[in-house]
Design a protein around this motif. Structure first.
Motif, short mmCIF file in Angstrom:
data_model
loop_
_atom_site.label_atom_id
_atom_site.label_comp_id
_atom_site.label_asym_id
_atom_site.label_seq_id
_atom_site.Cartn_x
_atom_site.Cartn_y
_atom_site.Cartn_z
N ALA A 189 14.46 41.67 27.69
CA ALA A 189 15.12 42.45 29.03
C ALA A 189 13.90 42.65 29.83
CB ALA A 189 15.92 43.50 28.63
N ALA A 190 12.87 43.10 29.33
CA ALA A 190 11.56 43.43 30.11
C ALA A 190 10.47 42.06 30.29
CB ALA A 190 10.88 44.56 29.45
N ASP A 191 10.68 41.15 29.41
CA ASP A 191 9.72 40.18 29.36
C ASP A 191 8.88 39.79 30.80
OD1 ASP A 191 8.14 38.23 27.89
OD2 ASP A 191 9.71 36.87 28.53
N ALA A 192 9.78 39.22 31.74
CA ALA A 192 8.84 38.51 32.68
C ALA A 192 8.56 39.80 33.97
CB ALA A 192 9.79 37.54 33.58
N THR A 210 11.76 32.79 33.02
CA THR A 210 12.90 33.54 32.53
C THR A 210 12.73 32.93 31.24
OG1 THR A 210 14.38 31.90 33.12
CG2 THR A 210 14.20 33.75 34.63
N ALA A 211 12.81 33.74 30.16
CA ALA A 211 13.16 33.66 28.82
C ALA A 211 14.49 33.98 28.31
CB ALA A 211 11.99 33.95 27.99
N THR A 212 15.39 32.94 27.90
CA THR A 212 17.00 32.93 27.50
C THR A 212 17.01 32.81 25.96
OG1 THR A 212 17.31 32.67 29.77
CG2 THR A 212 19.13 32.61 28.13
N PRO A 213 17.15 33.72 25.09
CA PRO A 213 17.28 33.60 23.83
C PRO A 213 18.41 32.79 23.49
CG PRO A 213 16.71 36.01 24.19
CD PRO A 213 17.21 35.49 25.39
N ILE A 214 18.51 31.58 22.82
CA ILE A 214 19.61 30.69 22.46
C ILE A 214 20.05 30.45 21.16
CG2 ILE A 214 19.35 29.51 24.66
CD1 ILE A 214 17.93 27.24 23.08
N LEU A 249 12.24 37.45 12.07
CA LEU A 249 13.20 37.07 12.88
C LEU A 249 12.66 35.83 13.77
CD1 LEU A 249 15.55 39.95 13.69
CD2 LEU A 249 15.85 38.19 11.94
N VAL A 250 13.28 34.74 13.81
CA VAL A 250 12.54 33.76 14.72
C VAL A 250 13.76 33.35 15.68
CG1 VAL A 250 11.75 31.34 15.02
CG2 VAL A 250 11.54 32.64 12.95
N VAL A 251 13.47 33.89 17.03
CA VAL A 251 14.43 33.55 18.33
C VAL A 251 13.92 32.58 18.84
CG1 VAL A 251 15.29 34.65 20.36
CG2 VAL A 251 14.62 36.08 18.25
N THR A 252 14.76 31.23 19.09
CA THR A 252 14.48 30.50 19.95
C THR A 252 14.91 30.67 21.32
OG1 THR A 252 14.65 28.76 18.23
CG2 THR A 252 14.87 27.93 20.43
N ALA A 253 14.11 30.65 22.39
CA ALA A 253 14.35 30.98 23.80
C ALA A 253 13.95 29.74 24.62
CB ALA A 253 13.52 32.38 24.28
N HIS A 254 14.87 29.35 25.62
CA HIS A 254 14.65 28.58 26.62
C HIS A 254 14.06 29.34 27.77
CE1 HIS A 254 15.86 24.99 28.89
NE2 HIS A 254 16.07 25.61 30.06
N VAL A 255 12.78 28.84 27.89
CA VAL A 255 11.82 29.11 29.05
C VAL A 255 11.77 28.57 30.12
CG1 VAL A 255 9.61 30.10 29.20
CG2 VAL A 255 10.49 30.44 27.23
N ALA A 256 11.88 28.82 31.35
CA ALA A 256 12.07 27.89 32.65
C ALA A 256 11.24 28.80 33.81
CB ALA A 256 13.44 27.56 33.24
N GLY A 257 10.31 28.26 34.43
CA GLY A 257 9.64 28.84 35.39
C GLY A 257 8.48 27.76 36.16
N THR A 258 7.74 28.50 36.80
CA THR A 258 6.73 27.87 37.57
C THR A 258 5.19 27.73 36.44
OG1 THR A 258 5.72 29.89 38.26
CG2 THR A 258 7.26 28.77 39.81
N PHE A 259 5.46 27.09 35.56
CA PHE A 259 4.36 26.58 34.65
C PHE A 259 4.44 25.32 34.31
CE2 PHE A 259 7.79 28.30 32.21
CZ PHE A 259 7.88 27.35 30.98
N PRO A 260 3.31 24.70 33.71
CA PRO A 260 3.45 23.36 33.66
C PRO A 260 4.39 23.00 32.22
CG PRO A 260 1.09 24.00 33.88
CD PRO A 260 2.17 25.09 34.11
#
Length: 108
Positions: free
Chosen positions: A14-17, A60-64, A73-84
């Motif tokens: 919730a606070a990540d970015a 943004t990092a969205t847990p999927i 606990l291994v959470v896979t998150a879809h991370v999208a943004g302005t990075f390579p």
């Protein structure tokens, strides 16, 4: 998010970015974060790591998905943004202690 995450992990995402101090409060005082082959130890270092990442990139990092792997606990998150390489799915391996995050390792 179609699954429940433990409170400190949900609070982390919730606070990540946007709030490095709130992210650091999700961790134990001597917690360790490993990201991009760098180690950050303690809340102050974790807050600085998160502040630098948030200043450098908008994302943004969205847990999927979540999986229990022998106490981690291994959470896979879809991370999208302005990075390579955006977007990318990253694995966040959390170890909890006393309802806080004691260790986090982020890997592709």
């Amino acid at each position: 998010m179609p699954f429940a995450l433990p409170e400190p992990i949900a609070d982390y995402f919730a606070a990540d970015a946007s709030d490095p101090v709130a992210v650091a409060k999700c961790f134990t005082a001597d917690a360790v974060v490993i990201d991009e082959k760098r180690t950050h130890t303690g809340r102050e270092a974790i807050a600085a790591w998160k502040a630098a990442a948030s200043a450098k990139y908008d994302y943004t990092a969205t847990p999927i998905a979540v999986e229990d792997q022998s106490g981690r606990l291994v959470v896979t998150a879809h991370v999208a943004g302005t990075f390579p390489g955006s977007p990318v799915d990253l694995r966040y391996a959390f170890t909890l202690s006393d309802d806080l995050i004691a260790r986090l390792e982020i890997v592709p």
